[in-house]
Scaffold this motif. Sequence first.
Motif, PDB file in Angstrom:
ATOM      1  N   LEU A  67       8.295 -22.176 -36.764  1.00  9.93           N
ATOM      2  CA  LEU A  67       8.659 -22.752 -35.480  1.00  9.93           C
ATOM      3  C   LEU A  67       7.449 -22.806 -34.550  1.00  9.93           C
ATOM      4  N   CYS A  68       7.311 -23.913 -33.858  1.00 12.97           N
ATOM      5  CA  CYS A  68       6.283 -24.022 -32.822  1.00 12.97           C
ATOM      6  C   CYS A  68       6.775 -23.391 -31.531  1.00 12.97           C
ATOM      7  N   GLY A  69       8.078 -23.433 -31.290  1.00 11.04           N
ATOM      8  CA  GLY A  69       8.649 -22.882 -30.069  1.00 11.04           C
ATOM      9  C   GLY A  69      10.075 -23.350 -29.914  1.00 11.04           C
ATOM     10  N   GLY A  70      10.477 -23.586 -28.661  1.00  8.83           N
ATOM     11  CA  GLY A  70      11.841 -24.023 -28.422  1.00  8.83           C
ATOM     12  C   GLY A  70      12.140 -24.130 -26.948  1.00  8.83           C
ATOM     13  N   ALA A  71      13.420 -24.112 -26.630  1.00 12.64           N
ATOM     14  CA  ALA A  71      13.878 -24.217 -25.253  1.00 12.64           C
ATOM     15  C   ALA A  71      15.313 -23.725 -25.189  1.00 12.64           C
ATOM     16  N   PHE A  72      15.769 -23.466 -23.979  1.00 17.02           N
ATOM     17  CA  PHE A  72      17.147 -23.056 -23.762  1.00 17.02           C
ATOM     18  C   PHE A  72      18.027 -24.281 -23.584  1.00 17.02           C
ATOM     19  N   SER A  73      19.318 -24.081 -23.692  1.00 11.95           N
ATOM     20  CA  SER A  73      20.252 -25.118 -23.262  1.00 11.95           C
ATOM     21  C   SER A  73      20.220 -25.172 -21.738  1.00 11.95           C
ATOM     22  N   LEU A  74      20.828 -26.211 -21.188  1.00 11.77           N
ATOM     23  CA  LEU A  74      20.738 -26.450 -19.750  1.00 11.77           C
ATOM     24  C   LEU A  74      22.086 -26.268 -19.064  1.00 11.77           C
ATOM     25  N   SER A  75      22.063 -25.604 -17.925  1.00 13.88           N
ATOM     26  CA  SER A  75      23.182 -25.658 -16.992  1.00 13.88           C
ATOM     27  C   SER A  75      22.601 -25.981 -15.622  1.00 13.88           C
ATOM     28  N   ILE A  76      23.430 -26.558 -14.766  1.00 12.00           N
ATOM     29  CA  ILE A  76      22.987 -26.961 -13.429  1.00 12.00           C
ATOM     30  C   ILE A  76      23.933 -26.343 -12.422  1.00 12.00           C
ATOM     31  N   ALA A  77      23.372 -25.692 -11.400  1.00 14.49           N
ATOM     32  CA  ALA A  77      24.193 -25.046 -10.380  1.00 14.49           C
ATOM     33  C   ALA A  77      23.845 -25.607  -9.008  1.00 14.49           C
ATOM     34  N   PRO A  78      24.814 -25.661  -8.108  1.00  9.94           N
ATOM     35  CA  PRO A  78      24.514 -26.056  -6.727  1.00  9.94           C
ATOM     36  C   PRO A  78      23.395 -25.206  -6.161  1.00  9.94           C
ATOM     37  N   ASP A  79      22.562 -25.792  -5.327  1.00  7.74           N
ATOM     38  CA  ASP A  79      21.443 -25.054  -4.759  1.00  7.74           C
ATOM     39  C   ASP A  79      21.961 -23.831  -4.023  1.00  7.74           C
ATOM     40  N   GLY A  80      21.364 -22.686  -4.308  1.00  8.41           N
ATOM     41  CA  GLY A  80      21.858 -21.438  -3.755  1.00  8.41           C
ATOM     42  C   GLY A  80      22.516 -20.569  -4.805  1.00  8.41           C
ATOM     43  N   GLY A  81      22.832 -21.158  -5.967  1.00  6.30           N
ATOM     44  CA  GLY A  81      23.324 -20.361  -7.083  1.00  6.30           C
ATOM     45  C   GLY A  81      24.801 -20.536  -7.344  1.00  6.30           C
ATOM     46  N   PRO A  82      25.219 -20.358  -8.588  1.00 10.56           N
ATOM     47  CA  PRO A  82      26.618 -20.535  -8.974  1.00 10.56           C
ATOM     48  C   PRO A  82      27.545 -19.519  -8.329  1.00 10.56           C
ATOM     49  N   GLU A  83      26.979 -18.398  -7.831  1.00 14.15           N
ATOM     50  CA  GLU A  83      27.835 -17.416  -7.189  1.00 14.15           C
ATOM     51  C   GLU A  83      28.350 -17.923  -5.841  1.00 14.15           C
TER      52      GLU A  83
ATOM     53  N   GLU B  45       6.438 -36.310 -23.271  1.00 10.72           N
ATOM     54  CA  GLU B  45       5.257 -36.741 -24.032  1.00 10.72           C
ATOM     55  C   GLU B  45       4.805 -35.658 -25.006  1.00 10.72           C
ATOM     56  N   PHE B  46       4.791 -34.395 -24.534  1.00  9.94           N
ATOM     57  CA  PHE B  46       4.362 -33.302 -25.399  1.00  9.94           C
ATOM     58  C   PHE B  46       5.322 -33.111 -26.563  1.00  9.94           C
ATOM     59  N   MET B  47       6.626 -33.115 -26.260  1.00 13.32           N
ATOM     60  CA  MET B  47       7.609 -32.900 -27.304  1.00 13.32           C
ATOM     61  C   MET B  47       7.622 -34.032 -28.325  1.00 13.32           C
ATOM     62  N   THR B  48       7.325 -35.234 -27.882  1.00 15.64           N
ATOM     63  CA  THR B  48       7.234 -36.357 -28.806  1.00 15.64           C
ATOM     64  C   THR B  48       6.065 -36.156 -29.772  1.00 15.64           C
ATOM     65  N   ARG B  49       4.929 -35.723 -29.235  1.00 14.57           N
ATOM     66  CA  ARG B  49       3.768 -35.432 -30.092  1.00 14.57           C
ATOM     67  C   ARG B  49       4.071 -34.295 -31.045  1.00 14.57           C
ATOM     68  N   LEU B  50       4.746 -33.272 -30.550  1.00 13.34           N
ATOM     69  CA  LEU B  50       5.087 -32.120 -31.392  1.00 13.34           C
ATOM     70  C   LEU B  50       5.957 -32.562 -32.566  1.00 13.34           C
ATOM     71  N   ARG B  51       6.977 -33.349 -32.269  1.00  5.03           N
ATOM     72  CA  ARG B  51       7.885 -33.807 -33.329  1.00  5.03           C
ATOM     73  C   ARG B  51       7.142 -34.676 -34.341  1.00  5.03           C
ATOM     74  N   ARG B  52       6.298 -35.572 -33.862  1.00  5.67           N
ATOM     75  CA  ARG B  52       5.568 -36.466 -34.765  1.00  5.67           C
ATOM     76  C   ARG B  52       4.560 -35.717 -35.634  1.00  5.67           C
ATOM     77  N   SER B  53       4.123 -34.544 -35.162  1.00  3.78           N
ATOM     78  CA  SER B  53       3.176 -33.748 -35.955  1.00  3.78           C
ATOM     79  C   SER B  53       3.871 -33.017 -37.109  1.00  3.78           C
ATOM     80  N   GLY B  54       5.198 -33.056 -37.137  1.00  2.00           N
ATOM     81  CA  GLY B  54       5.950 -32.378 -38.177  1.00  2.00           C
ATOM     82  C   GLY B  54       6.332 -30.956 -37.830  1.00  2.00           C
ATOM     83  N   ARG B  55       5.980 -30.502 -36.627  1.00  3.53           N
ATOM     84  CA  ARG B  55       6.333 -29.143 -36.208  1.00  3.53           C
ATOM     85  C   ARG B  55       7.784 -29.100 -35.733  1.00  3.53           C
ATOM     86  N   ARG B  56       8.354 -27.876 -35.753  1.00  3.77           N
ATOM     87  CA  ARG B  56       9.758 -27.711 -35.402  1.00  3.77           C
ATOM     88  C   ARG B  56       9.909 -26.866 -34.144  1.00  3.77           C
TER      89      ARG B  56
END
Length: 240
Positions: free
Chosen positions: A111-127, A181-192
Amino acid sequence: MDRPKLSVIIPVYREEARIAALLAHLAGLPAPGGAEFLVVDGDPERRTLAAMPTEAALALASSRGRARQMNAGAAAARGNVLLFLHADTRLPPDAFARIQAALDDPGGADLCGGAFSLSIAPDGGPENRPPGPGLRCIAWAANLRSKLTRAPYGDQAIFLRRDCFEALGGFADIPLMEDLEFMTRLRRSGRRIRLLSACACTSARRWEREGLLRCTGRNLLLRALYHLGVRAQRLARFYT
């Protein structure tokens, strides 16, 4: 001082009202192997650095531009894993352990790396206010797009092995779409990469400021134009 395993790089521009809370949030996360935090300010007046708690993070100055700020942070970082974090994004409580587990997994040795899934909260926080159906729909669509394209965006807290990041030449010095742009290059390089099920929670402040439909429509149009070959420098004038 021991070399940390993880370096958290935070590009900022006039985030003086948020930086203390963000660094307190990060300091409270367990970090197997240690973590360091680097704040890279693109504001000529360095307002965010002035508001930053003393010794909470390494303070760096850069010319404005998220890509060049993140590259500057990566150049100064000491960890062998780089986590690029937006100032309005919060990580899950076990974020650092999840990153290390993903990269240490025998099945993820390449693996080259990764990322988290996304959630979106109103400004100020979900609490304060739970996200409405519009924000939940945007997050759902973003997560589906990431799974299909294997190209997560920066507000999903992208993490990368340092050697992979350097082998790919870092982020392109463009005013926006640097993550795509970076992730596109990463994918095209064959990295995961690996997309984690846990969510990074980003603020809905831009959607709240511009309006849900207007902001979402503008973002979709800019991405479509970029994929059609319109240069990021031209598109940047429509994204402020």
